[in-house]
Design a protein around this motif. Sequence first.
Motif, PDB file in Angstrom:
ATOM      1  N   GLY A 148      60.749  25.650  41.620  1.00 57.03           N
ATOM      2  CA  GLY A 148      61.372  24.740  40.658  1.00 57.03           C
ATOM      3  C   GLY A 148      60.998  23.283  40.875  1.00 57.03           C
ATOM      4  N   ILE A 149      59.792  23.038  41.336  1.00 59.86           N
ATOM      5  CA  ILE A 149      59.338  21.672  41.612  1.00 59.86           C
ATOM      6  C   ILE A 149      58.719  21.080  40.343  1.00 59.86           C
ATOM      7  N   SER A 150      59.014  19.830  40.080  1.00 61.76           N
ATOM      8  CA  SER A 150      58.546  19.190  38.851  1.00 61.76           C
ATOM      9  C   SER A 150      57.032  19.019  38.856  1.00 61.76           C
TER      10      SER A 150
ATOM     11  N   ALA B 118      53.134  29.244  37.857  1.00 65.57           N
ATOM     12  CA  ALA B 118      54.064  29.795  38.846  1.00 65.57           C
ATOM     13  C   ALA B 118      55.243  30.478  38.161  1.00 65.57           C
ATOM     14  N   HIS B 119      55.782  29.849  37.126  1.00 64.15           N
ATOM     15  CA  HIS B 119      56.930  30.425  36.427  1.00 64.15           C
ATOM     16  C   HIS B 119      56.526  31.647  35.600  1.00 64.15           C
ATOM     17  N   GLU B 120      55.371  31.588  34.986  1.00 59.50           N
ATOM     18  CA  GLU B 120      54.924  32.716  34.161  1.00 59.50           C
ATOM     19  C   GLU B 120      54.611  33.946  35.007  1.00 59.50           C
ATOM     20  N   SER B 121      54.121  33.733  36.229  1.00 57.68           N
ATOM     21  CA  SER B 121      53.738  34.857  37.086  1.00 57.68           C
ATOM     22  C   SER B 121      54.724  35.106  38.222  1.00 57.68           C
ATOM     23  N   ASP B 122      55.824  34.342  38.260  1.00 57.56           N
ATOM     24  CA  ASP B 122      56.854  34.508  39.293  1.00 57.56           C
ATOM     25  C   ASP B 122      56.279  34.404  40.699  1.00 57.56           C
ATOM     26  N   LEU B 123      55.723  33.252  41.001  1.00 59.84           N
ATOM     27  CA  LEU B 123      55.239  33.037  42.360  1.00 59.84           C
ATOM     28  C   LEU B 123      55.449  31.581  42.782  1.00 59.84           C
ATOM     29  N   ASN B 124      55.279  31.356  44.053  1.00 60.69           N
ATOM     30  CA  ASN B 124      55.548  30.059  44.672  1.00 60.69           C
ATOM     31  C   ASN B 124      54.435  29.061  44.335  1.00 60.69           C
ATOM     32  N   GLU B 125      54.797  27.950  43.675  1.00 57.41           N
ATOM     33  CA  GLU B 125      53.789  26.993  43.238  1.00 57.41           C
ATOM     34  C   GLU B 125      53.152  26.227  44.397  1.00 57.41           C
ATOM     35  N   ILE B 126      53.887  26.042  45.498  1.00 62.12           N
ATOM     36  CA  ILE B 126      53.291  25.365  46.660  1.00 62.12           C
ATOM     37  C   ILE B 126      52.196  26.244  47.255  1.00 62.12           C
ATOM     38  N   TYR B 127      52.494  27.535  47.343  1.00 63.30           N
ATOM     39  CA  TYR B 127      51.461  28.469  47.797  1.00 63.30           C
ATOM     40  C   TYR B 127      50.262  28.437  46.859  1.00 63.30           C
ATOM     41  N   LEU B 128      50.521  28.462  45.554  1.00 61.11           N
ATOM     42  CA  LEU B 128      49.439  28.533  44.578  1.00 61.11           C
ATOM     43  C   LEU B 128      48.503  27.332  44.717  1.00 61.11           C
ATOM     44  N   ILE B 129      49.080  26.160  44.896  1.00 68.41           N
ATOM     45  CA  ILE B 129      48.270  24.952  45.069  1.00 68.41           C
ATOM     46  C   ILE B 129      47.518  24.994  46.397  1.00 68.41           C
ATOM     47  N   SER B 130      48.189  25.414  47.458  1.00 67.83           N
ATOM     48  CA  SER B 130      47.538  25.502  48.771  1.00 67.83           C
ATOM     49  C   SER B 130      46.355  26.461  48.723  1.00 67.83           C
ATOM     50  N   HIS B 131      46.562  27.597  48.090  1.00 76.02           N
ATOM     51  CA  HIS B 131      45.511  28.610  47.974  1.00 76.02           C
ATOM     52  C   HIS B 131      44.323  28.059  47.186  1.00 76.02           C
ATOM     53  N   ALA B 132      44.608  27.410  46.064  1.00 77.79           N
ATOM     54  CA  ALA B 132      43.532  26.861  45.235  1.00 77.79           C
ATOM     55  C   ALA B 132      42.732  25.806  46.000  1.00 77.79           C
ATOM     56  N   GLN B 133      43.426  24.969  46.755  1.00 76.87           N
ATOM     57  CA  GLN B 133      42.726  23.936  47.521  1.00 76.87           C
ATOM     58  C   GLN B 133      41.853  24.543  48.609  1.00 76.87           C
TER      59      GLN B 133
ATOM     60  N   LYS C 199      45.936  29.758  35.470  1.00 79.11           N
ATOM     61  CA  LYS C 199      46.898  30.766  35.019  1.00 79.11           C
ATOM     62  C   LYS C 199      46.348  32.180  35.196  1.00 79.11           C
ATOM     63  N   GLY C 200      45.055  32.345  34.957  1.00 76.03           N
ATOM     64  CA  GLY C 200      44.453  33.666  35.138  1.00 76.03           C
ATOM     65  C   GLY C 200      44.436  34.082  36.594  1.00 76.03           C
ATOM     66  N   GLY C 201      44.135  33.133  37.475  1.00 79.73           N
ATOM     67  CA  GLY C 201      44.144  33.436  38.904  1.00 79.73           C
ATOM     68  C   GLY C 201      45.540  33.775  39.394  1.00 79.73           C
ATOM     69  N   ALA C 202      46.533  33.022  38.921  1.00 81.00           N
ATOM     70  CA  ALA C 202      47.923  33.287  39.309  1.00 81.00           C
ATOM     71  C   ALA C 202      48.355  34.671  38.847  1.00 81.00           C
ATOM     72  N   GLU C 203      47.973  35.026  37.635  1.00 84.05           N
ATOM     73  CA  GLU C 203      48.325  36.345  37.101  1.00 84.05           C
ATOM     74  C   GLU C 203      47.681  37.455  37.924  1.00 84.05           C
ATOM     75  N   PHE C 204      46.417  37.261  38.305  1.00 85.85           N
ATOM     76  CA  PHE C 204      45.723  38.256  39.132  1.00 85.85           C
ATOM     77  C   PHE C 204      46.439  38.439  40.466  1.00 85.85           C
ATOM     78  N   ILE C 205      46.761  37.338  41.127  1.00 84.91           N
ATOM     79  CA  ILE C 205      47.424  37.407  42.431  1.00 84.91           C
ATOM     80  C   ILE C 205      48.774  38.109  42.318  1.00 84.91           C
TER      81      ILE C 205
ATOM     82  N   VAL D 180      50.264  22.535  34.863  1.00 85.45           N
ATOM     83  CA  VAL D 180      49.653  23.862  34.713  1.00 85.45           C
ATOM     84  C   VAL D 180      50.050  24.761  35.884  1.00 85.45           C
ATOM     85  N   PHE D 181      50.017  24.222  37.098  1.00 79.30           N
ATOM     86  CA  PHE D 181      50.438  25.008  38.261  1.00 79.30           C
ATOM     87  C   PHE D 181      51.917  25.383  38.153  1.00 79.30           C
ATOM     88  N   ARG D 182      52.734  24.440  37.683  1.00 78.45           N
ATOM     89  CA  ARG D 182      54.164  24.735  37.503  1.00 78.45           C
ATOM     90  C   ARG D 182      54.355  25.873  36.509  1.00 78.45           C
ATOM     91  N   ASP D 183      53.674  25.785  35.363  1.00 74.29           N
ATOM     92  CA  ASP D 183      53.819  26.816  34.334  1.00 74.29           C
ATOM     93  C   ASP D 183      53.270  28.158  34.819  1.00 74.29           C
TER      94      ASP D 183
END
Length: 298
Positions: free
Chosen positions: A124-126, A151-166, A229-235, A146-149
């Motif tokens: 729930g981070i802005s 995370a919410h669309e795929s039900d996952l942690n946005e901090i993780y998602l950003i860390s993974h992408a980096q 969004k596609g990567g988040a959905e895959f994960i 985009v990362f926030r959306d």
Amino acid sequence: MGMRRKTECRRLNLATNRTSIKKLEMRNKLILVCILLLVALAIYLIYLMSKAAQEEKFKDQHVVVDYTYNQALARQMHTDAVASDGVKWSKADRSQINRYLHPEPFYHHSEQKYQFLNLRKPQGISAGKLDELLRGKGILEGQGAVFRDAAHESDLNEIYLISHAQLETSKGVSELAKGLKVNDKGQLDPQGKTYYNFFGVGAFDYNAVAEGAKYAQQHGWDTPEKAIKGGAEFIAEEYLSRDNQYTLYSMRFNPVDPGRHQYATDVMWAHHNARQMAKYYKQMGIEGKFYTRHHYKK
């Protein structure tokens, strides 16, 4: 006299009728209020049950698997695990795999505990706060919303998602991150269309750049937003939705079925991600909640 009496009777009857109507209206209002209260109570009870179910889902857990540690290590030795010395990659040896496979030293480490964080819950981070984490990160900069959306669309942690992408994009500047031109056959082609891949999906080690670009083309990731969004959905679909692969550690080493269906080949993949996540949690002044720790049977 007769007329007067009839008039008084009519007035009395009219007054009586009005009183009856008022009583009926009052009763109906009370019934309506009771119904609304019952509906509100039912909604509240459903909310409490849902909240309890969520808390049960995300509580700290300890899972004992059907493999001993030595059995798991033996199976990991037969995978394509690799390690880097900072200059080049080579096949990981037993000592390197053992160092990062053994979970117990990391359970309560200030940084490495994040290997065991349940990643199936958005924080729930802005978008603005996420943009702060992405500042100076190449093509990822400014993509907080985009990362926030995603995370919410795929039900996952946005901090993780950003860390993974980096991690996968070398902070937003890798070839796959900046975009590669690919033709309709999935081949790198200067005349092709540009596609992006921020999570190394499909980027097999034998030809990571070409294979990662091909995967992006096959899935239509022709904008950074689609790639995120596609990567988040895959994960989410391929890992986090599984009963036993929703932490960094279990994504990398799959303790329930060691050596199979593992996200990365780098033995330090979970280690690197956890360190980056710990840095971001500290930067935002919050703590990760809900951990799942796998234990190998004795």
